[in-house]
Design an enzyme around this catalytic site. Structure first.
Site, short mmCIF file in Angstrom:
data_model
loop_
_atom_site.label_atom_id
_atom_site.label_comp_id
_atom_site.label_asym_id
_atom_site.label_seq_id
_atom_site.Cartn_x
_atom_site.Cartn_y
_atom_site.Cartn_z
N GLY A 114 0.81 -1.21 0.00
CA GLY A 114 0.00 0.00 0.00
C GLY A 114 0.84 1.26 0.00
N THR A 115 1.89 1.27 0.79
CA THR A 115 2.72 2.48 0.91
C THR A 115 3.38 2.82 -0.43
OG1 THR A 115 3.10 1.98 3.23
CG2 THR A 115 4.66 3.50 2.19
N CYS A 148 2.04 6.87 19.70
CA CYS A 148 2.96 7.38 20.71
C CYS A 148 3.87 8.43 20.06
CB CYS A 148 3.78 6.24 21.27
SG CYS A 148 4.66 6.69 22.74
#
Ligand SMILES: *Cc1c(COP(=O)(O)O)cnc(C)c1O
Length: 405
Positions: A78-79, A332
């Protein structure tokens, strides 16, 4: 190596990745052993592989409802497909210096757009969403012009499952000669598609989100659409993506596409019912739980529920100890737990966004999986809220007392 028996894990993180189907693995195996040839070779060992790649291409064509199998270009996932589509559009229309995207795209799109704005001077219009994750179509319409090279807007959101009206958006963009790309990594295999009748020029998909292998994906590229390859070198994929083909991966992706197509009804009935039951029961048992996303236009397998006054990370850890894998909307960031860009774009209240927990199902989930979550999660939320300064002993939000000002 010693292998200890683990209790059965309940996997509800299928938007992050899926297990590779055994039938997929079985079809891939010969391509690591007897069928190791390079499909570009003239000799029989190489040339023998080509028909299998052709079959895979046709299976993807069928899943997407594409007009031609040559519209499928295999990539590493996908990337890569996202990056290829975005850069190709900009290089194909170099005189246009604007891009339109949405605030809730995957980082594979957002980061590339941010980079282009920062380093190459592009103007990027980031279209906002409302608090149910729906795109502001009026804001989109306002920025359409013949200065825009590319619209890149996802088909369905990976966190909330909200489905965007990509076909309508694509048709609106066509009036200005804009190239249209959609990241459909989460939509493929869950929503029927007919790209042969579509205004969409380019579409990204990924193998490991549809029970195929990791590190393989495809870019759909409509015939006749201007294209500039990202990788140059060999003539593989008709010069559109150089590099020796990931033959096993391509074969595996093809098989996964075939299975996804035949399983689409299951996805939209049984899996949807499991998801709906999970939502219904959790919201009935847990006060101050907010279902996020568009209640109507939503993927059948996805729910993100924001539990107020608890930390998503803590929920996930306790679920994990109970053998349940889910994920949080939080990422994060430099040591501090920030709600995800999707939750922020939707303006989910701060006290709830932190407790956003995503359950993403797939066809391998069962009623028993859902029963188990319904059994353990209310207790987990109770325990965490008992420790929360914003939740009173009476089992309701305490008067809001900021710890700092
Ligand atoms: C997973 C995902 C990607 C990235 O795909 P990879 O094959 O892992 O590179 C891109 N977009 C969306 C919406 C995704 O869910």
């Amino acid at each position: 190596m010693t292998v200890t028996a683990e209790p059965r894990q309940i996997y509800l993180d299928n938007n992050a990745t899926t297990s590779c189907a055994l039938d997929v693995v079985a079809e891939m195996l010969p391509f690591f052993t007897e069928q190791y040839g390079n499909p570009s070779s003239i000799h029989a060992i190489g040339a023998g592989v080509a028909p299998s790649i052709h079959t895979a291409r046709q299976r993807l064509q069928a899943l997407l409802g594409a007009a031609h199998d040559t519209e499928i270009v295999f990539t590493s996932g996908g990337t890569e497909s996202d990056t290829t589509a975005i850069l190709s559009a900009l290089r194909s229309l170099p005189e246009r210096r604007e891009i339109i995207t949405s605030a809730v795209e995957h980082h594979a799109v957002l980061s590339v757009c941010e980079y282009l704005a920062k380093n190459e001077g592009y103007t990027v219009h980031v279209i906002p969403v409302d608090n149910q994750g729906r795109l502001d179509v009026k804001a989109y319409e306002k920025v359409l012009s013949d200065k825009v090279a590319l619209v890149s807007i996802m088909w369905a959101n990976n966190e909330t499952g909200t489905i965007f009206p990509v076909e309508t958006l694509a048709q609106m963009a066509k009036a200005f000669g804009i190239l249209v790309h959609t990241d459909a990594v989460q939509a493929v295999g869950k929503i029927p598609m007919r790209l042969s009748n579509s205004a969409i020029d380019m579409l990204s998909l990924s193998g490991h989100k549809i029970h195929g292998p990791k590190g393989i994906g495809a870019l759909y590229l409509k015939r006749g659409v201007k294209f500039r390859p990202l990788f140059r070198g060999g003539h593989q994929e008709r010069g559109r993506r150089a590099g020796t083909e990931n033959t096993a991966g391509i074969v595996g992706l093809g098989k996964a596409a075939e299975i996804a197509q035949s399983g689409m009804i299951d996805e939209n009935t049984r899996v949807r019912n499991l998801r709906d039951r999970l939502e219904r029961e959790l919201v009935a048992r847990i006060p101050n739980a907010i279902i996020t996303g568009d209640p109507e236009q939503r993927l059948p397998n996805t729910t993100t529920i924001a539990f107020e006054f608890v930390e998503g990370e803590a929920i996930l850890m306790m679920l994990s100890r109970a053998g349940i894998a889910a994920s949080s909307g939080s990422a994060c960031t430099s040591g501090s737990l920030e709600p995800s860009h999707v939750m922020r774009a939707m303006d989910i209240p701060f006290t709830a966004a932190h407790g956003a927990t995503r359950f993403s199902l797939s066809r391998v989930n069962t009623d028993a999986d859902i029963d188990r979550v319904i059994e353990v999660l209310p207790g987990i939320i109770d325990r965490l809220r008992a420790m929360s300064p914003y939740w009173s002993a009476a089992g309701a939000p305490a008067a809001f007392q900021p710890a700092y000002s």
